[in-house]
Write an enzyme that holds these catalytic residues in place. Structure first.
Site, PDB file in Angstrom:
ATOM      1  N   GLY A 151      15.962  11.694   3.098  1.00  0.00           N
ATOM      2  CA  GLY A 151      14.862  11.591   4.049  1.00  0.00           C
ATOM      3  C   GLY A 151      15.376  11.275   5.434  1.00  0.00           C
ATOM      4  O   GLY A 151      16.459  11.722   5.837  1.00  0.00           O
ATOM      5  N   SER A 152      14.630  10.474   6.173  1.00  0.00           N
ATOM      6  CA  SER A 152      14.946  10.181   7.569  1.00  0.00           C
ATOM      7  C   SER A 152      16.363   9.644   7.735  1.00  0.00           C
ATOM      8  O   SER A 152      17.193  10.227   8.425  1.00  0.00           O
ATOM      9  CB  SER A 152      13.931   9.187   8.145  1.00  0.00           C
ATOM     10  OG  SER A 152      14.283   8.821   9.454  1.00  0.00           O
ATOM     11  N   GLN A 153      16.669   8.517   7.104  1.00  0.00           N
ATOM     12  CA  GLN A 153      18.013   7.947   7.234  1.00  0.00           C
ATOM     13  C   GLN A 153      19.031   8.708   6.407  1.00  0.00           C
ATOM     14  O   GLN A 153      20.155   8.946   6.838  1.00  0.00           O
ATOM     15  CB  GLN A 153      17.988   6.468   6.827  1.00  0.00           C
ATOM     16  CG  GLN A 153      17.360   5.541   7.844  1.00  0.00           C
ATOM     17  CD  GLN A 153      18.164   5.429   9.139  1.00  0.00           C
ATOM     18  OE1 GLN A 153      19.378   5.638   9.172  1.00  0.00           O
ATOM     19  NE2 GLN A 153      17.464   5.126  10.217  1.00  0.00           N
ATOM     20  N   SER A 201      13.011  16.798  -6.833  1.00  0.00           N
ATOM     21  CA  SER A 201      12.919  16.454  -5.415  1.00  0.00           C
ATOM     22  C   SER A 201      12.795  17.691  -4.524  1.00  0.00           C
ATOM     23  O   SER A 201      13.542  18.666  -4.675  1.00  0.00           O
ATOM     24  CB  SER A 201      14.153  15.657  -4.978  1.00  0.00           C
ATOM     25  OG  SER A 201      14.142  15.444  -3.579  1.00  0.00           O
ATOM     26  N   ASP A 231      12.190   0.898   0.099  1.00  0.00           N
ATOM     27  CA  ASP A 231      12.537  -0.422  -0.427  1.00  0.00           C
ATOM     28  C   ASP A 231      12.117  -0.627  -1.872  1.00  0.00           C
ATOM     29  O   ASP A 231      12.904  -1.080  -2.703  1.00  0.00           O
ATOM     30  CB  ASP A 231      11.886  -1.522   0.428  1.00  0.00           C
ATOM     31  CG  ASP A 231      12.516  -1.646   1.802  1.00  0.00           C
ATOM     32  OD1 ASP A 231      13.712  -1.312   1.945  1.00  0.00           O
ATOM     33  OD2 ASP A 231      11.810  -2.061   2.736  1.00  0.00           O
ATOM     34  N   HIS A 286      18.825  -1.325   4.669  1.00  0.00           N
ATOM     35  CA  HIS A 286      17.896  -2.440   4.893  1.00  0.00           C
ATOM     36  C   HIS A 286      18.121  -3.425   3.750  1.00  0.00           C
ATOM     37  O   HIS A 286      18.440  -3.021   2.626  1.00  0.00           O
ATOM     38  CB  HIS A 286      16.456  -1.928   4.910  1.00  0.00           C
ATOM     39  CG  HIS A 286      15.409  -2.990   5.121  1.00  0.00           C
ATOM     40  ND1 HIS A 286      15.557  -4.028   6.007  1.00  0.00           N
ATOM     41  CD2 HIS A 286      14.195  -3.168   4.540  1.00  0.00           C
ATOM     42  CE1 HIS A 286      14.475  -4.792   5.985  1.00  0.00           C
ATOM     43  NE2 HIS A 286      13.637  -4.299   5.089  1.00  0.00           N
ATOM     44  N   GLU A 336       8.216  -6.040  12.489  1.00  0.00           N
ATOM     45  CA  GLU A 336       7.244  -5.022  12.065  1.00  0.00           C
ATOM     46  C   GLU A 336       5.830  -5.595  11.998  1.00  0.00           C
ATOM     47  O   GLU A 336       4.863  -4.967  12.424  1.00  0.00           O
ATOM     48  CB  GLU A 336       7.635  -4.482  10.688  1.00  0.00           C
ATOM     49  CG  GLU A 336       8.893  -3.641  10.685  1.00  0.00           C
ATOM     50  CD  GLU A 336       9.402  -3.355   9.281  1.00  0.00           C
ATOM     51  OE1 GLU A 336      10.339  -2.557   9.144  1.00  0.00           O
ATOM     52  OE2 GLU A 336       8.870  -3.953   8.313  1.00  0.00           O
ATOM     53  N   SER A 375       2.514  -2.172  39.842  1.00  0.00           N
ATOM     54  CA  SER A 375       1.894  -2.696  41.057  1.00  0.00           C
ATOM     55  C   SER A 375       1.826  -4.222  41.041  1.00  0.00           C
ATOM     56  O   SER A 375       1.912  -4.857  39.989  1.00  0.00           O
ATOM     57  CB  SER A 375       0.476  -2.137  41.199  1.00  0.00           C
ATOM     58  OG  SER A 375      -0.381  -2.726  40.219  1.00  0.00           O
TER      59      SER A 375
END
Length: 341
Positions: free
Chosen positions: A27-29, A52, A84, A109, A196, A253
């Protein structure tokens, strides 16, 4: 005391090039770690379950894809790049039976290790390599000969080589080009969950929705509320990201600055900080993890209900219409996207 920053000179990629490495999940990682390591000259296997949807993608990317049990048996260093709470089942059914002494388990993680959803034999190295950015950025920066900073940590080190392995992996994915900081599984996990919950996701989305509701309930057009409470957020976040809070204030500003320093602390006040401290205590004690694991084991009923409730909030319908007027914003539908295994 400032954390030490490790760079390319502190990591030996040859340490990994002598080993067979594996990534569980694509996946992402997972895809970023696998592709970057392969391009760094490291032998990489990809472990996926037979059905898969990522199998053809990984094969098209040039990887040998095998079932997880075969990959774990064949590899010396194995990265978990799966969600996880899926780690527990994958580990028990497919990893543990083939996890021989002397191998290394890596994590991106620390949740599963820190909260003990798995128990790794004492003769196996356990370490972490956690890039501080999403996988597509990790890949893009590598391709551009740059890198995303990362954290490393060592939980078990029977070989006395775990840190060397983590640094070599970090170099292989390009992280040492930017800088790698050493932490612990406890520190990474608890600070990540805290960020998070209270700031990056939970705190931010709650603040945005409450601001939107206050303006709409006061009679303002929802389009105006959307622009002020959500759309323009990117401008401010980009300024903070690039230059820090002081740099952001330099660019806005004087009226905005005065509102920032004089009104902001009255909104996110001491009572909010107390609630943040309570959230942190729930993380540290394991209460949050215990509740999240129980929710997962029950089939995620409350999780699904709360997500659905969020999708039905008026800010989503207004946002969808307004974003359709902005051709410069890439149109993405990420609903249901998860790390693939």
């Amino acid at each position: 005391m400032a954390a030490k920053v490790y760079t390319d000179k502190d990591a030996d990629l040859a340490h990994l090039q002598k080993k067979r490495c594996a990534v569980l999940g694509f996946g992402s990682q997972g895809h970023a770690h696998a592709l970057n390591l392969k391009d760094s000259g490291v032998e990489v296997l990809v472990g996926l379950y037979p059905e898969s949807k990522s199998i053809p993608i990984a094969k098209d990317s040039g990887f040998e894809v095998r079932p997880v049990t075969e990959v774990v048996e064949a590899a010396d260093v194995i990265l978990f790049a799966t969600p996880d709470l899926k780690i527990r089942s994958i580990y028990e059914k497919e990893v543990a039976p083939k996890l021989a002494d002397g191998k290394t388990l890596l994590f991106s993680h620390g949740f599963a290790v820190h909260f003990k959803t798995i128990s790794v034999p004492a003769a196996v190295d356990v370490a972490m390599v956690a890039p501080k950015g999403p996988g597509h950025i990790v890949r893009r920066q590598y391709v551009e000969n740059k890198g995303v900073p990362a954290l490393i940590a060592v939980h078990q080190n029977p070989s006395k080589q775990a840190k060397k392995t983590a640094l070599a992996w970090a170099k292989g994915i390009g992280a040492t080009r930017a800088g790698v900081l050493e932490t612990t599984f406890k520190e990474e996990t608890e600070t990540d969950l805290f960020g998070e919950q209270t700031v990056l996701c939970g705190g931010l989305t709650s603040l945005v929705k409450n601001g939107f509701e206050v303006l709409v309930e006061a009679g303002y057009q929802p389009e105006m509320a959307y622009f002020e409470c959500l759309h323009e957020l990117k401008l401010i976040v980009d300024l903070v990201y690039e230059s820090g809070i002081a740099g952001m204030r330099f660019s806005i500003s004087e009226t905005a600055k005065w509102g920032d320093v004089s009104v902001g602390p009255k909104i996110v006040d001491a009572s909010v900080k107390k609630k943040m401290e309570k959230a942190l205590k729930d993380i540290q004690s394991g209460k949050f993890a215990k509740g999240w694991i129980a929710e997962y084991d029950a089939g995620l009923p409350e999780y699904k209900r709360l997500l659905k409730e969020g999708e039905l909030h008026p800010i989503e319908k207004i946002g969808q219409r307004l974003r359709s007027l902005m051709p410069w914003i890439a149109k993405k539908n990420l609903k249901g996207a998860q790390a693939s295994y």
